[in-house]
Motif scaffolding. Structure first.
Motif, PDB file in Angstrom:
ATOM      1  N   ALA A 186       0.964 -16.710 -35.491  1.00  0.00           N
ATOM      2  CA  ALA A 186       1.516 -17.999 -35.373  1.00  0.00           C
ATOM      3  C   ALA A 186       0.919 -18.952 -34.333  1.00  0.00           C
ATOM      4  O   ALA A 186      -0.191 -18.644 -33.664  1.00  0.00           O
ATOM      5  CB  ALA A 186       2.719 -17.207 -34.732  1.00  0.00           C
ATOM      6  N   PRO A 187       1.163 -20.656 -35.011  1.00  0.00           N
ATOM      7  CA  PRO A 187       0.437 -21.128 -33.761  1.00  0.00           C
ATOM      8  C   PRO A 187       0.737 -20.510 -32.357  1.00  0.00           C
ATOM      9  O   PRO A 187       2.222 -20.594 -31.877  1.00  0.00           O
ATOM     10  CB  PRO A 187       1.629 -21.886 -34.096  1.00  0.00           C
ATOM     11  CG  PRO A 187       1.970 -22.474 -35.538  1.00  0.00           C
ATOM     12  CD  PRO A 187       2.039 -20.824 -35.830  1.00  0.00           C
ATOM     13  N   GLY A 188      -0.104 -20.774 -31.413  1.00  0.00           N
ATOM     14  CA  GLY A 188       0.284 -19.730 -29.652  1.00  0.00           C
ATOM     15  C   GLY A 188       0.038 -18.451 -29.963  1.00  0.00           C
ATOM     16  O   GLY A 188      -0.251 -18.394 -28.749  1.00  0.00           O
ATOM     17  N   SER A 189      -0.383 -17.686 -30.996  1.00  0.00           N
ATOM     18  CA  SER A 189      -0.716 -16.653 -30.355  1.00  0.00           C
ATOM     19  C   SER A 189      -2.416 -16.389 -30.877  1.00  0.00           C
ATOM     20  O   SER A 189      -3.253 -16.016 -31.577  1.00  0.00           O
ATOM     21  CB  SER A 189      -0.630 -15.436 -32.186  1.00  0.00           C
ATOM     22  OG  SER A 189      -0.533 -14.390 -32.084  1.00  0.00           O
ATOM     23  N   ASP A 190      -2.735 -16.077 -29.310  1.00  0.00           N
ATOM     24  CA  ASP A 190      -4.369 -16.683 -28.014  1.00  0.00           C
ATOM     25  C   ASP A 190      -4.833 -15.567 -28.345  1.00  0.00           C
ATOM     26  O   ASP A 190      -6.092 -15.208 -28.188  1.00  0.00           O
ATOM     27  CB  ASP A 190      -4.365 -17.717 -28.539  1.00  0.00           C
ATOM     28  CG  ASP A 190      -3.812 -17.567 -26.759  1.00  0.00           C
ATOM     29  OD1 ASP A 190      -3.894 -16.269 -26.058  1.00  0.00           O
ATOM     30  OD2 ASP A 190      -3.394 -18.360 -25.825  1.00  0.00           O
ATOM     31  N   GLN A 191      -4.369 -14.520 -29.260  1.00  0.00           N
ATOM     32  CA  GLN A 191      -5.082 -12.901 -28.724  1.00  0.00           C
ATOM     33  C   GLN A 191      -5.749 -12.428 -30.001  1.00  0.00           C
ATOM     34  O   GLN A 191      -5.753 -13.097 -30.701  1.00  0.00           O
ATOM     35  CB  GLN A 191      -4.312 -11.666 -28.512  1.00  0.00           C
ATOM     36  CG  GLN A 191      -3.318 -12.461 -26.933  1.00  0.00           C
ATOM     37  CD  GLN A 191      -3.047 -11.061 -26.063  1.00  0.00           C
ATOM     38  OE1 GLN A 191      -3.222 -10.192 -26.628  1.00  0.00           O
ATOM     39  NE2 GLN A 191      -2.278 -11.243 -25.945  1.00  0.00           N
ATOM     40  N   PRO A 192      -6.680 -12.296 -29.296  1.00  0.00           N
ATOM     41  CA  PRO A 192      -7.394 -11.209 -31.179  1.00  0.00           C
ATOM     42  C   PRO A 192      -6.655 -10.479 -31.685  1.00  0.00           C
ATOM     43  O   PRO A 192      -5.971  -9.507 -30.907  1.00  0.00           O
ATOM     44  CB  PRO A 192      -8.680 -10.404 -30.242  1.00  0.00           C
ATOM     45  CG  PRO A 192      -9.241 -11.285 -29.137  1.00  0.00           C
ATOM     46  CD  PRO A 192      -7.648 -11.106 -28.662  1.00  0.00           C
ATOM     47  N   MET A 193      -6.238 -10.269 -33.058  1.00  0.00           N
ATOM     48  CA  MET A 193      -5.800  -9.295 -34.055  1.00  0.00           C
ATOM     49  C   MET A 193      -6.000  -8.317 -33.980  1.00  0.00           C
ATOM     50  O   MET A 193      -5.545  -6.911 -33.606  1.00  0.00           O
ATOM     51  CB  MET A 193      -5.646 -10.833 -35.257  1.00  0.00           C
ATOM     52  CG  MET A 193      -4.481 -11.327 -35.280  1.00  0.00           C
ATOM     53  SD  MET A 193      -4.572 -11.598 -37.136  1.00  0.00           S
ATOM     54  CE  MET A 193      -3.768 -10.541 -37.723  1.00  0.00           C
ATOM     55  N   ARG A 194      -7.572  -8.057 -33.845  1.00  0.00           N
ATOM     56  CA  ARG A 194      -8.531  -6.689 -33.251  1.00  0.00           C
ATOM     57  C   ARG A 194      -8.398  -6.400 -32.009  1.00  0.00           C
ATOM     58  O   ARG A 194      -9.362  -6.875 -31.431  1.00  0.00           O
ATOM     59  CB  ARG A 194      -8.928  -6.676 -33.896  1.00  0.00           C
ATOM     60  CG  ARG A 194      -9.330  -7.110 -35.885  1.00  0.00           C
ATOM     61  CD  ARG A 194     -10.936  -6.923 -36.056  1.00  0.00           C
ATOM     62  NE  ARG A 194     -11.395  -6.659 -37.840  1.00  0.00           N
ATOM     63  CZ  ARG A 194     -11.391  -8.345 -38.378  1.00  0.00           C
ATOM     64  NH1 ARG A 194     -10.959  -9.391 -38.236  1.00  0.00           N
ATOM     65  NH2 ARG A 194     -11.459  -8.317 -39.497  1.00  0.00           N
ATOM     66  N   ARG A 195      -7.652  -5.766 -31.507  1.00  0.00           N
ATOM     67  CA  ARG A 195      -6.847  -4.933 -30.441  1.00  0.00           C
ATOM     68  C   ARG A 195      -5.887  -3.649 -30.232  1.00  0.00           C
ATOM     69  O   ARG A 195      -5.013  -3.674 -30.480  1.00  0.00           O
ATOM     70  CB  ARG A 195      -6.556  -5.691 -29.265  1.00  0.00           C
ATOM     71  CG  ARG A 195      -4.751  -6.870 -29.879  1.00  0.00           C
ATOM     72  CD  ARG A 195      -4.214  -8.435 -28.739  1.00  0.00           C
ATOM     73  NE  ARG A 195      -2.878  -7.604 -28.604  1.00  0.00           N
ATOM     74  CZ  ARG A 195      -2.565  -9.062 -30.051  1.00  0.00           C
ATOM     75  NH1 ARG A 195      -2.939  -9.388 -30.808  1.00  0.00           N
ATOM     76  NH2 ARG A 195      -0.868  -9.368 -30.014  1.00  0.00           N
ATOM     77  N   PRO A 196      -6.128  -3.465 -29.399  1.00  0.00           N
ATOM     78  CA  PRO A 196      -4.621  -2.018 -28.831  1.00  0.00           C
ATOM     79  C   PRO A 196      -3.418  -2.749 -28.632  1.00  0.00           C
ATOM     80  O   PRO A 196      -3.681  -3.883 -28.086  1.00  0.00           O
ATOM     81  CB  PRO A 196      -5.423  -1.690 -27.662  1.00  0.00           C
ATOM     82  CG  PRO A 196      -6.408  -2.754 -26.782  1.00  0.00           C
ATOM     83  CD  PRO A 196      -7.087  -3.815 -27.831  1.00  0.00           C
ATOM     84  N   ASP A 197      -2.588  -2.321 -28.547  1.00  0.00           N
ATOM     85  CA  ASP A 197      -1.494  -2.529 -28.743  1.00  0.00           C
ATOM     86  C   ASP A 197      -0.965  -2.217 -27.129  1.00  0.00           C
ATOM     87  O   ASP A 197      -1.596  -1.892 -26.405  1.00  0.00           O
ATOM     88  CB  ASP A 197      -0.124  -1.985 -29.602  1.00  0.00           C
ATOM     89  CG  ASP A 197      -0.366  -0.746 -29.663  1.00  0.00           C
ATOM     90  OD1 ASP A 197      -0.705   0.109 -28.522  1.00  0.00           O
ATOM     91  OD2 ASP A 197       0.609  -0.043 -30.323  1.00  0.00           O
ATOM     92  N   ARG A 198      -0.199  -1.774 -26.683  1.00  0.00           N
ATOM     93  CA  ARG A 198       0.770  -2.361 -25.066  1.00  0.00           C
ATOM     94  C   ARG A 198       0.881  -0.633 -24.548  1.00  0.00           C
ATOM     95  O   ARG A 198       0.253  -0.623 -23.520  1.00  0.00           O
ATOM     96  CB  ARG A 198       1.933  -2.307 -24.227  1.00  0.00           C
ATOM     97  CG  ARG A 198       2.059  -4.160 -24.519  1.00  0.00           C
ATOM     98  CD  ARG A 198       3.639  -4.720 -24.065  1.00  0.00           C
ATOM     99  NE  ARG A 198       3.233  -6.004 -24.233  1.00  0.00           N
ATOM    100  CZ  ARG A 198       4.567  -6.835 -24.251  1.00  0.00           C
ATOM    101  NH1 ARG A 198       5.702  -6.432 -24.471  1.00  0.00           N
ATOM    102  NH2 ARG A 198       4.817  -7.924 -24.081  1.00  0.00           N
TER     103      ARG A 198
END
Length: 233
Positions: A186-198
């Protein structure tokens, strides 16, 4: 790595069962003129229980027909009878052994060529979004959403939702709401999608395409796992 492979396998298995469920929906002709959206949804719920023992869905079950297909997920339009020459989409999030599936497809009753074109464009647009994701290792949710919107406009339709997908995983996956935009495509979701979750686990994503023809008063929907496997259209 073994744990991540197991998570991926469980998510793929959940999606495979969702594909099987949707195939049985078609074989039994459950989506038919004269049936109410809620009645079809309840029948599919019972079918999921019959086939797989599914008793829980992680989000509301959606069957929408005709003008109701214009509405995004958060809207709850009144129950509507499916009409002759109608377009219908289903969006279900069944939980298979504590693993989430999220799967959506569009069905056309009758011969309306515009409705058939819209339905047939949906998987092509989805595939275009997937190719963009595959080709850009550092892509963010905002960037992929922009590409999905571009593909939709290029095909001559309008985007019907404020986002184009979200995280998916073990039930319940990370809570997603309007305050956690990084969990959406979505707009505003500026982190890389390929990443670890919390919790340090790999993020897995659902890509969903909701296109509408506002002038003609209908739309369609198509969704499945983005980063793992690929289900048949």
């Amino acid at each position: 790595m073994a744990e991540e492979d197991e998570r991926a396998a469980r998510l793929l298995d959940a999606q495979a069962k969702a594909v099987e469920l949707f195939g049985e929906i078609e074989r039994r002709g459950l989506i038919a003129a004269g049936r109410g959206e809620r009645a079809v949804s309840d029948t599919i719920r019972e079918l999921a229980n019959e086939m797989f023992g599914v008793r829980k869905f992680w989000h509301k079950r959606i069957v929408r027909a005709g003008p109701n297909t214009l509405h995004p997920y958060r809207v709850n339009p009144p129950d509507r009878l499916i009409a002759e020459d109608d377009i219908v989409f289903c969006d279900f999030g069944p939980i298979f052994a504590d693993w989430e599936a999220d799967f959506g497809r569009t069905f056309v009753i009758g011969d309306d060529p515009v409705k058939h074109r819209l339905r047939d464009d949906l998987p092509r647009i989805w595939d275009g979004g997937r190719r963009c994701f595959e080709q850009r290792p550092g892509i963010t949710g905002e960037q992929l959403c922009a590409e999905v919107r571009r593909l939709i406009a290029e095909a001559g339709w309008e985007h019907g939702a404020p986002y184009a997908g979200h995280l998916v995983g073990e039930f319940p996956h990370e809570r997603i709401n309007g305050d956690d935009i990084e969990f959406y495509i979505a707009p505003g979701s500026d982190q890389p999608m390929r990443r670890p979750d919390r919790a340090g686990r790999r993020c897995h994503w659902i890509l969903e395409i909701h296109v509408i023809d506002r002038a003609r008063g209908f739309g369609g929907f198509h969704e499945e796992l983005l980063d793992l496997g690929h289900a048949p259209a």
